[in-house]
Write a protein that holds these residues in place. Structure first.
Motif, PDB file in Angstrom:
ATOM      1  N   VAL A 344     131.696  11.674 -73.659  1.00  0.00           N
ATOM      2  CA  VAL A 344     130.625  12.060 -74.855  1.00  0.00           C
ATOM      3  C   VAL A 344     130.779  11.439 -75.942  1.00  0.00           C
ATOM      4  O   VAL A 344     129.638  10.940 -76.523  1.00  0.00           O
ATOM      5  CB  VAL A 344     131.527  13.681 -75.045  1.00  0.00           C
ATOM      6  N   LYS A 371     127.393  21.165 -77.699  1.00  0.00           N
ATOM      7  CA  LYS A 371     126.927  20.385 -76.946  1.00  0.00           C
ATOM      8  C   LYS A 371     127.971  19.586 -76.498  1.00  0.00           C
ATOM      9  O   LYS A 371     127.880  18.914 -75.249  1.00  0.00           O
ATOM     10  CB  LYS A 371     125.640  19.368 -77.512  1.00  0.00           C
ATOM     11  N   SER A 375     129.325  19.303 -72.400  1.00  0.00           N
ATOM     12  CA  SER A 375     129.178  18.013 -71.646  1.00  0.00           C
ATOM     13  C   SER A 375     130.644  17.545 -70.959  1.00  0.00           C
ATOM     14  O   SER A 375     130.802  17.177 -70.000  1.00  0.00           O
ATOM     15  CB  SER A 375     128.700  17.071 -72.501  1.00  0.00           C
ATOM     16  N   TRP A 376     131.636  17.807 -71.874  1.00  0.00           N
ATOM     17  CA  TRP A 376     132.967  17.662 -71.534  1.00  0.00           C
ATOM     18  C   TRP A 376     133.382  18.551 -70.366  1.00  0.00           C
ATOM     19  O   TRP A 376     133.733  17.927 -69.472  1.00  0.00           O
ATOM     20  CB  TRP A 376     133.900  18.121 -72.758  1.00  0.00           C
ATOM     21  N   PHE A 378     131.425  19.849 -68.197  1.00  0.00           N
ATOM     22  CA  PHE A 378     130.654  19.605 -66.894  1.00  0.00           C
ATOM     23  C   PHE A 378     131.387  18.513 -66.248  1.00  0.00           C
ATOM     24  O   PHE A 378     131.265  18.005 -65.350  1.00  0.00           O
ATOM     25  CB  PHE A 378     129.060  19.394 -67.362  1.00  0.00           C
ATOM     26  N   GLY A 379     131.618  17.508 -67.262  1.00  0.00           N
ATOM     27  CA  GLY A 379     132.142  16.253 -66.580  1.00  0.00           C
ATOM     28  C   GLY A 379     133.572  16.500 -66.019  1.00  0.00           C
ATOM     29  O   GLY A 379     133.785  15.872 -64.920  1.00  0.00           O
ATOM     30  N   SER A 408     129.767  13.462 -67.693  1.00  0.00           N
ATOM     31  CA  SER A 408     129.824  13.906 -69.228  1.00  0.00           C
ATOM     32  C   SER A 408     128.902  13.118 -70.177  1.00  0.00           C
ATOM     33  O   SER A 408     128.023  13.629 -71.018  1.00  0.00           O
ATOM     34  CB  SER A 408     131.027  14.044 -69.620  1.00  0.00           C
ATOM     35  N   ALA A 411     125.214  14.114 -69.483  1.00  0.00           N
ATOM     36  CA  ALA A 411     124.903  15.517 -69.847  1.00  0.00           C
ATOM     37  C   ALA A 411     124.740  15.378 -71.448  1.00  0.00           C
ATOM     38  O   ALA A 411     123.714  16.136 -71.669  1.00  0.00           O
ATOM     39  CB  ALA A 411     126.226  16.390 -69.576  1.00  0.00           C
ATOM     40  N   TYR A 412     125.642  14.941 -72.015  1.00  0.00           N
ATOM     41  CA  TYR A 412     125.693  14.742 -73.667  1.00  0.00           C
ATOM     42  C   TYR A 412     124.392  14.189 -74.060  1.00  0.00           C
ATOM     43  O   TYR A 412     123.822  14.709 -74.853  1.00  0.00           O
ATOM     44  CB  TYR A 412     126.981  14.077 -74.112  1.00  0.00           C
ATOM     45  N   TYR A 413     124.062  13.237 -73.398  1.00  0.00           N
ATOM     46  CA  TYR A 413     122.779  12.400 -73.798  1.00  0.00           C
ATOM     47  C   TYR A 413     121.635  13.203 -73.758  1.00  0.00           C
ATOM     48  O   TYR A 413     120.467  13.135 -74.545  1.00  0.00           O
ATOM     49  CB  TYR A 413     122.727  11.171 -72.854  1.00  0.00           C
ATOM     50  N   LEU A 415     121.430  16.407 -73.259  1.00  0.00           N
ATOM     51  CA  LEU A 415     121.377  17.820 -74.256  1.00  0.00           C
ATOM     52  C   LEU A 415     121.154  17.193 -75.546  1.00  0.00           C
ATOM     53  O   LEU A 415     120.319  17.972 -76.269  1.00  0.00           O
ATOM     54  CB  LEU A 415     122.907  18.380 -74.075  1.00  0.00           C
ATOM     55  N   THR A 416     121.528  16.227 -76.042  1.00  0.00           N
ATOM     56  CA  THR A 416     121.191  15.870 -77.440  1.00  0.00           C
ATOM     57  C   THR A 416     119.751  15.416 -77.761  1.00  0.00           C
ATOM     58  O   THR A 416     119.137  15.959 -78.441  1.00  0.00           O
ATOM     59  CB  THR A 416     122.092  14.684 -77.804  1.00  0.00           C
TER      60      THR A 416
END
Length: 429
Positions: A344, A371, A375-376, A378-379, A408, A411-413, A415-416
């Motif tokens: 993340v 977010k 993501s954390w 999910f990872g 993660s 996912a974070y990228y 989502l952002t």
């Protein structure tokens, strides 16, 4: 005031300029942490599963991957100037940073207990070779106190200890290698438990990946960005590989995978004890240092030295009362949970908005940042699904911790970017 400044590890603020160190001191800290007994046993394990050339390749490839990851994380640590859990508040929120600090702190109490118990057993066996009886509890408490005192004084004490211990350990280990080469065994190297190259690299990475993602804890003390990056890269590339390579070479030269016995057979018993003490002293002190930093974020009103002392007492209790075996699966779970958190903040810094990890922004972070937390999580789920110790449903890179970091990160990228696009669309209408 002088006493207070000496034990201040700047757990809740940026490290001031006068406390910062150059890259070679940072490297020595990582080298000292990397030279530990578990690395020796991993080298012996790899030797039983691969040819010497393949084992060396796996060792350096795994260490190179760790070095790259550590350099990326260390660069962020220099930018923020604060510990990993506090820095993570910028992507998880203040309460999210406390969650990471608590998980990290609990995990490191367990690893401290494991390493302290391991230290005590080997020290007792080493003294027994001189017909000296040392009770396990004396070795355990004595080692624990050494490690605790260093950790109370923090990263700067680790630096001073490393400046002395690393040259000493390297000298003694080199002497052992030369003597082993001169008395080389004629026994043929036999592979008893074959390993694939992917499995071998995974083992090499797994032993220190949590330290790599927590590289900001040490890198925040770097004088310059170059010092932070070089220190982490050099320390992980050579520190992580050094003891594994020594174990591989000693096993190859002597035909024995009991490396303490090898040193005693060469007449280097005292050297073996010195290496054992310093190797575990530096490594386990670092567990308490990072654990204390994490718990300081969770419990900021309790002085960090008191938290380190409490962690030591709890860890020694876990070791003495035989709870380590019960704790092992829990520690593995925490490891699967911690590593993906790095994905993340790596995505935030390198691909989104690096200014978010500046100290000023960290201070004003909201309580929760969902977010980052999603993501954390999910990872961590992906890491558990690919870990052989857990669900083992599929494989991405063959290294579950790396799988979690990549998951993660992506996912974070995404989502952002998606939430930013939604906001732009709303403004357009």
């Amino acid at each position: 005031m002088n006493k207070q400044s000496t034990i201040d590890d700047f757990e809740l603020v940026q490290v001031p300029d006068e406390a910062k160190r150059s890259w070679h001191v940072i490297s020595l800290i990582w080298l000292a942490i990397g030279i530990d007994i578990s690395g020796l046993f991993l080298g012996a394990f790899l030797s039983s599963g691969l040819s010497i050339n393949d084992a060396l390749f796996a060792t350096f490839m795994g260490s190179l991957i760790l070095a790259v990851l550590a350099m990326l994380c260390a660069n962020i640590g220099f930018q923020s100037g604060v510990s990993t859990p506090l820095m993570s508040s910028s992507v998880f929120g203040r309460n999210g940073g406390k969650i990471l600090g608590a998980i990290n702190g609990i995990s490191l109490i367990g690893w401290f207990a494991f390493q302290a118990d391991f230290f005590a057993y080997i020290l007792v066996d080493a003294f027994a070779k001189y017909n000296l009886i040392m009770p396990h509890i004396i070795a355990l408490i004595g080692g624990g106190i050494l490690m605790m005192i260093t950790a109370i004084y923090g990263v700067r004490a680790l630096g001073k200890l490393s400046t002395f211990s690393v040259p000493l350990m390297i000298t003694l280990i080199t002497i052992g290698l030369i003597m082993a080469a001169n008395s080389q065994s004629d026994s043929e190297h036999i592979i008893t438990s074959p390993l694939s190259m992917g499995e071998a690299i995974s083992y090499v990475i797994s032993i220190w990946i949590l330290a790599a993602v927590a590289a900001p804890d040490i890198a925040r003390y770097a004088k310059t960005r170059k010092d932070a990056i070089l220190g982490a890269g050099f320390g992980f590339l050579f520190g992580n590989s050094a003891t594994i390579v020594v174990a591989l070479l000693l096993t190859q030269l002597t035909g024995s995978d009991n490396l303490v016995d090898v040193f005693f057979s060469l007449g280097l018993g005292i050297a073996a004890i010195i290496v054992l003490v310093f190797a575990q002293w530096t490594t386990n002190s670092s567990n308490l240092v990072s654990g204390g930093l994490g718990m300081s974020v969770v419990l900021p009103k309790i002085p960090r030295p008191a938290l380190v002392a409490a962690m030591t007492v709890i860890g020694l209790g876990i070791a003495q009362f035989g709870m380590i075996d019960l704790f092992t699966a829990f520690l593995t779970l925490l490891g699967v949970t911690i590593a993906p958190s790095a994905g993340v903040y790596l995505a935030q810094y390198y691909f989104l908005d690096k200014a978010a990890l500046a100290y000023e922004r960290i201070q004003t972070a909201p309580a929760w940042m969902f977010k980052g937390l999603f993501s954390w999580a999910f990872g961590s789920a992906i890491s558990a699904c690919t870990a052989g110790e857990f669900f083992n449903l599929f494989s991405i890179t063959s290294i579950s911790a790396i799988d979690g970091i990549l998951a993660s990160f992506v996912a974070y990228y995404l989502l952002t970017k998606l939430t930013a696009s939604d906001k732009e669309n709303q403004h357009a209408y």
